[in-house]
Design a protein around this motif. Structure first.
Motif, mmCIF file in Angstrom:
data_model
loop_
_atom_site.group_PDB
_atom_site.id
_atom_site.type_symbol
_atom_site.label_atom_id
_atom_site.label_comp_id
_atom_site.label_asym_id
_atom_site.label_seq_id
_atom_site.Cartn_x
_atom_site.Cartn_y
_atom_site.Cartn_z
ATOM 1 N N MET A 20 0.852 -1.650 -0.546
ATOM 2 C CA MET A 20 0.034 -0.354 0.278
ATOM 3 C C MET A 20 0.813 1.238 -0.423
ATOM 4 O O MET A 20 0.624 2.609 -0.282
ATOM 5 C CB MET A 20 -1.328 -0.202 1.237
ATOM 6 N N TYR A 77 -0.973 3.381 -3.279
ATOM 7 C CA TYR A 77 -1.049 5.448 -2.435
ATOM 8 C C TYR A 77 0.151 6.165 -2.504
ATOM 9 O O TYR A 77 -0.340 7.481 -2.966
ATOM 10 C CB TYR A 77 -1.518 5.322 -1.239
ATOM 11 N N THR A 122 -9.798 -5.224 -5.480
ATOM 12 C CA THR A 122 -8.029 -4.757 -5.074
ATOM 13 C C THR A 122 -9.342 -3.375 -4.822
ATOM 14 O O THR A 122 -10.174 -2.916 -4.923
ATOM 15 C CB THR A 122 -7.192 -4.695 -5.671
ATOM 16 N N LEU A 123 -7.983 -2.083 -4.514
ATOM 17 C CA LEU A 123 -9.001 -0.542 -4.361
ATOM 18 C C LEU A 123 -8.900 0.125 -5.761
ATOM 19 O O LEU A 123 -10.047 0.675 -5.848
ATOM 20 C CB LEU A 123 -7.915 -0.113 -3.951
ATOM 21 N N LYS A 129 -16.643 -0.258 -3.495
ATOM 22 C CA LYS A 129 -15.943 -0.803 -2.013
ATOM 23 C C LYS A 129 -17.168 -1.772 -2.058
ATOM 24 O O LYS A 129 -16.097 -3.089 -1.822
ATOM 25 C CB LYS A 129 -15.739 0.217 -1.169
ATOM 26 N N GLY A 151 -7.575 -2.083 1.110
ATOM 27 C CA GLY A 151 -7.697 -0.906 0.463
ATOM 28 C C GLY A 151 -8.865 -0.097 -0.757
ATOM 29 O O GLY A 151 -9.086 1.374 -0.511
ATOM 30 N N ALA A 152 -9.615 -1.319 -1.112
ATOM 31 C CA ALA A 152 -11.089 -0.775 -1.770
ATOM 32 C C ALA A 152 -11.740 0.400 -0.862
ATOM 33 O O ALA A 152 -12.246 1.224 -0.727
ATOM 34 C CB ALA A 152 -12.322 -1.505 -2.337
ATOM 35 N N SER A 196 -10.033 2.020 2.022
ATOM 36 C CA SER A 196 -9.788 3.429 2.602
ATOM 37 C C SER A 196 -9.546 4.124 0.890
ATOM 38 O O SER A 196 -9.590 5.362 1.207
ATOM 39 C CB SER A 196 -8.055 2.658 3.264
ATOM 40 N N CYS A 197 -9.642 3.690 -0.262
ATOM 41 C CA CYS A 197 -9.752 4.482 -1.219
ATOM 42 C C CYS A 197 -10.932 4.991 -1.449
ATOM 43 O O CYS A 197 -10.977 6.345 -1.748
ATOM 44 C CB CYS A 197 -9.965 3.619 -2.826
#
Length: 212
Positions: A80, A84, A129-130, A166, A193-194, A196-197
């Motif tokens: 990450m 990011y 994933t994000l 998400k 990750g998704a 937090s995105c």
């Protein structure tokens, strides 16, 4: 006017720092279901360090994003940090020395950030994933602009699509990363990750809208 001054928009990043720190336990709890359980800890640590570097030194958006990107690359372990870090670094470059951040500029920021992530990893939408939050969000923002909607409305569309993306990860099987080893057992929980995105894009949308 439907724009925000670049040199006065560093608050977008300080707001992000607050959001990541506030969601430290939440993100780690989600990550703990199918991962190491440290996503929230790492994100809070990295964003917090960036906040300390920016404290007391008002910065424009491009400078603040660049500082955040550099800090995440240097100080966050796992995948990450680089993902990011490069995402925010690319966004900073897209803003550059422009005087204002308007809808076309933010669209370019999203495109650049997404491209930076895709260059690093081989994930695609549907891999849990994000990207399952980021790609629909970018697409929704672009579609809103193409339909003639305002910057503010496009930000709303982006945030809503990120949230929907998400939530979609709950029904997906992880195809990449540590969680992929669980196979079907990775189904039924959100991807950290998704999540937090979606938090990041939602925060950016709120921050920018507050000044439009």
């Amino acid at each position: 006017m439907d724009q925000v001054r670049n040199d006065a928009a560093g608050f977008v990043v300080t707001d992000l720092v607050a959001v990541m720190k506030a969601n430290r336990a939440y993100l780690s709890e989600i990550d703990g279901a199918i991962g190491d359980g440290d996503h929230g800890i790492n994100m809070s640590k990295g964003f917090g360090a960036a906040g300390e570097r920016l404290a007391g030194a008002p910065a424009g958006l491009s400078q603040a994003l660049a500082t955040l990107g550099e800090t995440l690359i240097e100080g966050v372990g796992g995948s990450m940090g680089p993902l990011y870090g490069n995402f925010f670094g690319a966004m900073a470059e897209a803003v550059g020395k422009r005087d204002v951040v308007d809808a076309p500029t933010f669209a370019a920021m999203l495109d650049a950030g997404l491209a930076a992530i895709q260059e690093i990893g081989g994930a695609k939408v549907g891999d849990k994933t994000l990207l399952d939050a980021l790609v629909p969000a970018r697409d929704a923002f672009a579609a809103a602009l193409a339909a003639g909607r305002s910057f503010s409305d496009a930000l709303d569309a982006m945030a809503a699509a990120a949230e929907k993306g998400k939530e979609s990860t709950r029904d997906l099987v992880a195809r990449v990363g540590r969680a992929s080893r669980l196979g079907e057992r990775s189904k039924g929980v959100l991807d950290a990750g998704a999540t937090s995105c979606a938090l990041i894009l939602g925060s950016m949308a709120r921050s920018l809208k507050s000044q439009l």
